[in-house]
Every structure is written in C-alpha cells, then in structure tokens.
Design a protein around this motif. Structure first.
Motif, PDB file in Angstrom:
ATOM      1  N   ASP A  63      -9.507  -7.252  -2.784  1.00 54.64           N
ATOM      2  CA  ASP A  63      -9.719  -6.053  -3.591  1.00 54.64           C
ATOM      3  C   ASP A  63      -9.232  -4.834  -2.818  1.00 54.64           C
ATOM      4  OD1 ASP A  63     -10.879  -7.479  -5.629  1.00 54.64           O
ATOM      5  OD2 ASP A  63     -12.909  -7.229  -4.832  1.00 54.64           O
ATOM      6  N   LEU A  64      -8.654  -3.906  -3.554  1.00 54.39           N
ATOM      7  CA  LEU A  64      -8.182  -2.674  -2.933  1.00 54.39           C
ATOM      8  C   LEU A  64      -9.357  -1.748  -2.654  1.00 54.39           C
ATOM      9  CD1 LEU A  64      -5.073  -1.918  -5.130  1.00 54.39           C
ATOM     10  CD2 LEU A  64      -5.087  -2.729  -2.791  1.00 54.39           C
ATOM     11  N   ALA A  65      -9.266  -0.998  -1.607  1.00 55.13           N
ATOM     12  CA  ALA A  65     -10.269   0.008  -1.279  1.00 55.13           C
ATOM     13  C   ALA A  65      -9.593   1.374  -1.344  1.00 55.13           C
ATOM     14  CB  ALA A  65     -10.828  -0.229   0.116  1.00 55.13           C
ATOM     15  N   CYS A  88      -4.788   4.273  -1.299  1.00 57.78           N
ATOM     16  CA  CYS A  88      -5.232   2.899  -1.087  1.00 57.78           C
ATOM     17  C   CYS A  88      -5.300   2.629   0.403  1.00 57.78           C
ATOM     18  CB  CYS A  88      -4.271   1.932  -1.753  1.00 57.78           C
ATOM     19  SG  CYS A  88      -4.355   2.010  -3.550  1.00 57.78           S
ATOM     20  N   ALA A  89      -6.324   1.920   0.776  1.00 53.10           N
ATOM     21  CA  ALA A  89      -6.516   1.576   2.184  1.00 53.10           C
ATOM     22  C   ALA A  89      -6.764   0.084   2.291  1.00 53.10           C
ATOM     23  CB  ALA A  89      -7.699   2.352   2.752  1.00 53.10           C
ATOM     24  N   ALA A  90      -6.579  -0.429   3.474  1.00 48.66           N
ATOM     25  CA  ALA A  90      -6.848  -1.845   3.692  1.00 48.66           C
ATOM     26  C   ALA A  90      -8.330  -2.107   3.480  1.00 48.66           C
ATOM     27  CB  ALA A  90      -6.434  -2.229   5.106  1.00 48.66           C
ATOM     28  N   TYR A 146       0.804  -1.218   0.000  1.00 49.02           N
ATOM     29  CA  TYR A 146       0.000   0.000   0.000  1.00 49.02           C
ATOM     30  C   TYR A 146       0.836   1.266   0.000  1.00 49.02           C
ATOM     31  CZ  TYR A 146      -3.803  -3.144   1.030  1.00 49.02           C
ATOM     32  OH  TYR A 146      -4.707  -4.136   0.969  1.00 49.02           O
ATOM     33  N   SER A 147       2.119   1.156   0.207  1.00 43.48           N
ATOM     34  CA  SER A 147       2.962   2.341   0.239  1.00 43.48           C
ATOM     35  C   SER A 147       3.443   2.748  -1.153  1.00 43.48           C
ATOM     36  CB  SER A 147       4.172   2.106   1.148  1.00 43.48           C
ATOM     37  OG  SER A 147       5.004   1.099   0.593  1.00 43.48           O
ATOM     38  N   LEU A 148       3.199   1.937  -2.154  1.00 44.99           N
ATOM     39  CA  LEU A 148       3.640   2.285  -3.506  1.00 44.99           C
ATOM     40  C   LEU A 148       2.807   3.444  -4.038  1.00 44.99           C
ATOM     41  CD1 LEU A 148       4.097  -1.235  -5.133  1.00 44.99           C
ATOM     42  CD2 LEU A 148       5.876   0.343  -4.385  1.00 44.99           C
ATOM     43  N   PRO A 149       3.442   4.426  -4.671  1.00 46.19           N
ATOM     44  CA  PRO A 149       2.672   5.562  -5.184  1.00 46.19           C
ATOM     45  C   PRO A 149       1.737   5.174  -6.319  1.00 46.19           C
ATOM     46  CG  PRO A 149       4.962   5.709  -5.863  1.00 46.19           C
ATOM     47  CD  PRO A 149       4.863   4.556  -4.913  1.00 46.19           C
ATOM     48  N   ALA A 150       2.027   4.102  -7.024  1.00 45.30           N
ATOM     49  CA  ALA A 150       1.196   3.701  -8.154  1.00 45.30           C
ATOM     50  C   ALA A 150      -0.197   3.269  -7.703  1.00 45.30           C
ATOM     51  CB  ALA A 150       1.876   2.578  -8.926  1.00 45.30           C
ATOM     52  N   CYS A 151      -0.323   2.802  -6.504  1.00 48.15           N
ATOM     53  CA  CYS A 151      -1.619   2.326  -6.030  1.00 48.15           C
ATOM     54  C   CYS A 151      -2.646   3.455  -6.042  1.00 48.15           C
ATOM     55  CB  CYS A 151      -1.483   1.747  -4.626  1.00 48.15           C
ATOM     56  SG  CYS A 151      -3.036   1.146  -3.961  1.00 48.15           S
TER      57      CYS A 151
END
Length: 109
Positions: A40-42, A31-33, A15-20
């Motif tokens: 699936d990403l939230a 992006c959050a958990a 989740y720390s990647l800027p692309a998310c």
C-alpha cells in the motif's frame, strides 16, 4: 568509480510519477515508501494536511472564525477612519469660525 546503490522500491510502484501524489494523496502530499514494507502507498502530507490520504486540513475548523475576525477588523478600521475624518472636519470648521470672528468677519462657515 563506483555508482551509488539504487533505492529498492516495491515491485510495480514508481514513486516519481506525478500521478501518485496528485491522485493518491489528493494533491496535498507526496507518495512515500510504506513504513512497514507493505504494498500500500503511504502519503507524506504537506504542512497543514493530515490523514491517510492527506484529506483532512489541520486548520479547517479555524477558517470560518478566522475569516469573520478579519472582516470585523477591516470594518472596524474603516469605521474608525470615518470617525477620525469627521472629527478633523469639525475641528477645521471650528478653527475657521474662530479665525473669522477674530478678524471681524461676519460670515457663516
């Protein structure tokens, strides 16, 4: 000294990647958990955006009327300033004419 417990993330997601946030949340959120422990990403949307992927602006329907209102106010202020300037110009011209007639000058002002 003990180390803090690391946050457990679902496998395969960083989740720390800027692309998310840029690609998944349309650059309008992070992006959050997932709330239900799914894979699936939230998206946690920024202020002014909503939707599953932060694709909907909250004030999108207000943009045209707001723009028109601002333009109308600006044009109104310019017209009002022009009218006030013309009125002051006439007042000064009338004052010069009155001073000229008081002092006996016969000139067109």
């Amino acid at each position: 000294m003990s180390t803090p417990n690391p946050v457990v993330l679902p496998r395969g997601f960083n989740y720390s990647l800027p692309a998310c946030g840029v690609y998944h949340c349309n650059s309008h959120g992070t992006c959050a958990a997932p709330p239900d422990d799914s894979v699936d990403l939230a998206c946690d949307c920024n202020l002014g955006y909503r939707g599953q992927f932060c694709e909907v602006t909250v004030n999108g329907s207000l943009s045209a009327p707001l723009t028109l209102s601002v333009i109308v106010v600006i044009v109104g202020v310019v017209v009002l300033a022009f009218i006030i300037a013309k009125m002051r110009q006439r007042q000064k011209k009338e004052q010069r004419r009155q001073v000229a007639t008081k002092q006996g000058y016969n000139i067109a002002v």
